[in-house]
Enzyme design. Structure first.
Site, short mmCIF file in Angstrom:
data_model
loop_
_atom_site.label_atom_id
_atom_site.label_comp_id
_atom_site.label_asym_id
_atom_site.label_seq_id
_atom_site.Cartn_x
_atom_site.Cartn_y
_atom_site.Cartn_z
N HIS A 80 7.03 3.12 44.18
CA HIS A 80 6.16 3.79 43.21
C HIS A 80 6.05 2.98 41.91
CE1 HIS A 80 4.85 7.59 44.85
NE2 HIS A 80 6.06 7.95 45.21
N GLY A 107 12.95 13.03 45.41
CA GLY A 107 12.84 11.92 44.47
C GLY A 107 11.53 12.01 43.71
N CYS A 128 5.55 12.28 50.58
CA CYS A 128 5.51 11.97 49.15
C CYS A 128 4.87 13.14 48.41
CB CYS A 128 4.69 10.69 48.93
SG CYS A 128 4.55 10.22 47.20
N LEU A 129 5.45 13.50 47.26
CA LEU A 129 4.88 14.61 46.47
C LEU A 129 3.47 14.29 45.99
CD1 LEU A 129 8.02 15.56 44.34
CD2 LEU A 129 7.07 16.83 46.27
N HIS A 161 11.51 4.12 48.51
CA HIS A 161 10.24 4.84 48.30
C HIS A 161 9.93 4.92 46.80
CE1 HIS A 161 7.39 8.26 49.35
NE2 HIS A 161 7.52 8.39 48.04
N GLU A 162 10.95 5.28 46.01
CA GLU A 162 10.73 5.43 44.56
C GLU A 162 10.53 4.06 43.90
OE1 GLU A 162 10.05 8.33 43.78
OE2 GLU A 162 10.93 9.27 45.54
N GLN A 196 4.48 9.00 38.85
CA GLN A 196 3.97 10.23 39.48
C GLN A 196 3.68 11.33 38.47
OE1 GLN A 196 7.24 10.27 42.68
NE2 GLN A 196 5.47 11.12 43.75
NI NI Z 1 6.52 9.41 46.60
#
Ligand code: NI
Length: 169
Positions: free
Chosen positions: A138, A45, A92-93, A134-135, A50
């Site tokens: 963000h 995701g 998380c990226l 999670h997204e 991000q």
């Molecule tokens: Ni993330």
């Protein structure tokens, strides 16, 4: 085009994003770039903040691109309903190298819009439900670490600060 993924500490990751009101070419390009960036990073995701864009949208594919139809794009998502609780390991990226166990609703239904601006409703259970939430976080400037208890959270923050000090972040 692959865009750079911001890491914990970048301003855009810690602020609430604004609703999308224009489904024109800029948004289409952003979505294409986000999908390409997510696949390149082997993530499940990616939310617009991000990549430094303060807009309320995310892309997700829990099959890592292996299964056609698993790629989902949701613009201006809102929680329609949620139920249950599930605790699972999460990463998380924007926080590479860190994972932690996070408790979240086990099933969730989101409403929002697809890339053409058509109203959609998406349901998720298991990993997909987790990614949705999670997204969604963000888009409100919340990272998974912000949902941890203080001891685990502070441990991660200390390690990130050390990496920042040594120029490795
Ligand atoms: Ni993330």
């Amino acid at each position: 085009m692959i865009r750079p993924i911001l890491r914990y500490g970048a301003d855009a990751l810690h602020a609430a994003a604004a609703p999308v009101d224009d489904f024109g070419t800029d948004l289409q390009k952003l979505i294409d770039d986000m999908v390409e960036t997510m696949y390149a990073a082997a993530g499940v995701g990616l939310a617009a903040p991000q990549v430094g864009v303060a807009s309320r949208l995310f892309v997700t594919d829990t099959s890592f691109g292996r299964s056609i139809g698993d790629l989902l794009i949701l613009v201006n998502p809102e929680i329609f309903e949620q139920e249950g609780t599930e605790r699972e390991e999460e990463g998380c990226l924007s926080l590479p190298g860190f994972t932690a166990s996070v408790s979240r609703p086990a099933r969730i239904v989101l409403t929002g819009f697809d890339r053409e601006g058509t109203r959609v409703r998406l349901e998720g259970e298991g990993l997909r439900a987790r990614v949705f939430q999670h997204e969604l976080d963000h888009l409100d400037g919340t990272l998974f670490v912000n949902r941890l208890h203080s001891i685990r959270r502070d441990l991660i923050f200390r390690r990130v600060r050390k990496l920042q000090r040594t120029g490795k972040w």
